[in-house]
Scaffold this motif. Sequence first.
Motif, PDB file in Angstrom:
ATOM      1  N   GLU A  44       0.785  -1.088  -0.159  1.00 23.05           N
ATOM      2  CA  GLU A  44       0.065  -0.242  -0.289  1.00 23.05           C
ATOM      3  C   GLU A  44       0.928   1.001  -0.119  1.00 23.05           C
ATOM      4  N   ASP A  45       1.816   1.202   0.551  1.00 14.70           N
ATOM      5  CA  ASP A  45       2.845   2.389   0.816  1.00 14.70           C
ATOM      6  C   ASP A  45       3.314   2.579  -0.738  1.00 14.70           C
ATOM      7  N   ILE A  46       3.604   1.537  -1.480  1.00 13.35           N
ATOM      8  CA  ILE A  46       4.285   1.837  -2.789  1.00 13.35           C
ATOM      9  C   ILE A  46       3.190   2.284  -3.683  1.00 13.35           C
ATOM     10  N   VAL A  47       1.794   1.895  -3.668  1.00 14.40           N
ATOM     11  CA  VAL A  47       0.847   2.273  -4.402  1.00 14.40           C
ATOM     12  C   VAL A  47       0.671   3.855  -4.195  1.00 14.40           C
ATOM     13  N   ARG A  48       0.732   4.233  -2.852  1.00 16.43           N
ATOM     14  CA  ARG A  48       0.374   5.749  -2.774  1.00 16.43           C
ATOM     15  C   ARG A  48       1.685   6.372  -3.011  1.00 16.43           C
ATOM     16  N   ALA A  49       2.903   5.955  -2.786  1.00 20.21           N
ATOM     17  CA  ALA A  49       4.028   6.700  -3.263  1.00 20.21           C
ATOM     18  C   ALA A  49       4.288   6.870  -4.693  1.00 20.21           C
ATOM     19  N   ILE A  80      11.797   5.036  -3.669  1.00 22.81           N
ATOM     20  CA  ILE A  80      10.922   3.885  -2.608  1.00 22.81           C
ATOM     21  C   ILE A  80      12.142   3.242  -2.459  1.00 22.81           C
ATOM     22  N   THR A  81      12.301   2.965  -0.977  1.00 24.05           N
ATOM     23  CA  THR A  81      13.082   2.020  -0.728  1.00 24.05           C
ATOM     24  C   THR A  81      12.383   0.797   0.050  1.00 24.05           C
ATOM     25  N   VAL A 158       3.211  -2.774  -9.085  1.00 23.89           N
ATOM     26  CA  VAL A 158       2.632  -1.276  -9.127  1.00 23.89           C
ATOM     27  C   VAL A 158       3.088  -0.500 -10.328  1.00 23.89           C
ATOM     28  N   THR A 159       1.970  -0.228 -11.129  1.00 22.88           N
ATOM     29  CA  THR A 159       2.385   0.390 -12.254  1.00 22.88           C
ATOM     30  C   THR A 159       2.324   1.997 -12.265  1.00 22.88           C
TER      31      THR A 159
END
Length: 453
Positions: A44-49, A80-81, A158-159
Amino acid sequence: MRGRTTRVGRVFHPGEDGYDAERTGFNLAVDHRPAYVVSAAGSEDIVRAVGQAVDRGLAVGVLATGHGASVAAGPDAVLITTRRMTDVTVDPGARTARVSAGARWEHVIEACAPHGLAPLSGSSPHVGAVGYTLGGGAGLLGRRYGFAADHVHGLDLVTADARPRTVTADTAPALFWALRGAGKGNFGVVTAMEIALFPIARLYGGGLYFPAEACADALHAWAAWTGSGDLPDEMASSVLLMTYPDVPWVPAPLRGRHVTHVRVAWSGPPAEAEPLLAPLRAVGHPLLDTISELPYREVGSIHHEPTEAAAAQDRGSLLTGLPPAAVDAVLAGAGPAARAPFVAELRHFGGAYARPPRVPNAVGHRSAAFSLYTGADPAAGAAADALHEAVRPWGTGGAFVNFLGVGDAEAARLSTAFAPEDYTRLTELKRTYDPENVFRVNHNIPPSGTPVP
Ligand SMILES: Cc1cc2nc3c(=O)[nH]c(=O)nc-3n(C[C@H](O)[C@H](O)[C@H](O)COP(=O)(O)OP(=O)(O)OC[C@H]3O[C@@H](n4cnc5c(N)ncnc54)[C@H](O)[C@@H]3O)c2cc1C
């Protein structure tokens, strides 16, 4: 795919405590200074970022371990880490593992070992499993089973539209083809992958460290041994030429010396290994001999690669063969007399690497017989480039994605890793999935139609 991690990540801005640690990876030659860093704890963090980056007109880079550095993220990018996303779940019955974005091979190997299983990991357990697999992945079981990318069942991605997708041969065949071999950062952020495991609990392997006087004999013997075509696919091997510093952490017999480090990893029956190694043993007495039977969880001891972060200008090329004249070129550039300010590594390919996978993927140059990789202090990068030039007559004209380094950052260099028609297809897929080239902090594939700089 099962069990997405949902935890809360953290954001670090320049000047804040933690920003410098979070933007820094293994290869210090690349100095990321992004607008901010998102330390993701889950998908979810990656989607948001990704969504926020696109809304703000920022590029997106991914940092897992920093072993595959290419270009630096600047103030026009978010980094993004994934280092906190290390979950690994093994299904021993199905012989598969689900591996989260930031897991290093050591995490996967540890999770698999109790089941007598091994992943297609590489020479260093500290490398990130996902980044390695997206770039092809050539490891110590590769001549037997093929590239790591050949044994991926599915990827969660995540695209650039900030959409999470599960990518398999059925759900998105073209994207699935591209991600396995050309997926390092270009089509989105992989949050997890599902991979096949193999029934390997032990190896017979280690290193023979030869002194400078034996360098030419050892390199010619290794090239003849690997080039004979008689070696079973269960035998993986490589040679590293380097001069060790004269410092206490280096084993005493190697300190301050030019060393030819021949590494072998045999995954067949242990009793069959020594007769196969006879041509290498005939070179003479090594300074150090670490060859023995070992559990797969100690696979990292075979190459014994550094674990401390350092700056390296690295570079890779692929060779069609290593006849005596090519060996002489390597000796002239990296042998003891050359006093080369870099390390040079040759790896034996062939075997299952050359065979097409069950589900086709983007990995190129399957027929390459050897790879040449160099790592230099950034100030000495040009000296290492000269070695790649010297072996060009035996080159495939291309490169292996995972061995492209900081010295290969220009787009034209990445294109040589693929068959021309595959590269064209990759640029078209890039236009479909990332038309604005949001994911450009990498060895970049530009969307088709973009003028080449
Ligand atoms: C000491 C050493 C040993 C190595 N041994 C081998 C080997 O045996 N075989 C081999 O094939 N390669 C090997 N490599 C190369 C290594 O596999 C690649 O550089 C790999 O990409 C490193 O991945 P990483 O995530 O650890 O590194 P990072 O530098 O963190 O990532 C490299 C790039 O991969 C992409 N990436 C990482 N994670 C994701 C993600 N979740 N989603 C999308 N893109 C992502 C990004 O573009 C990123 O810039 C080695 C490298 C080193 C330094």
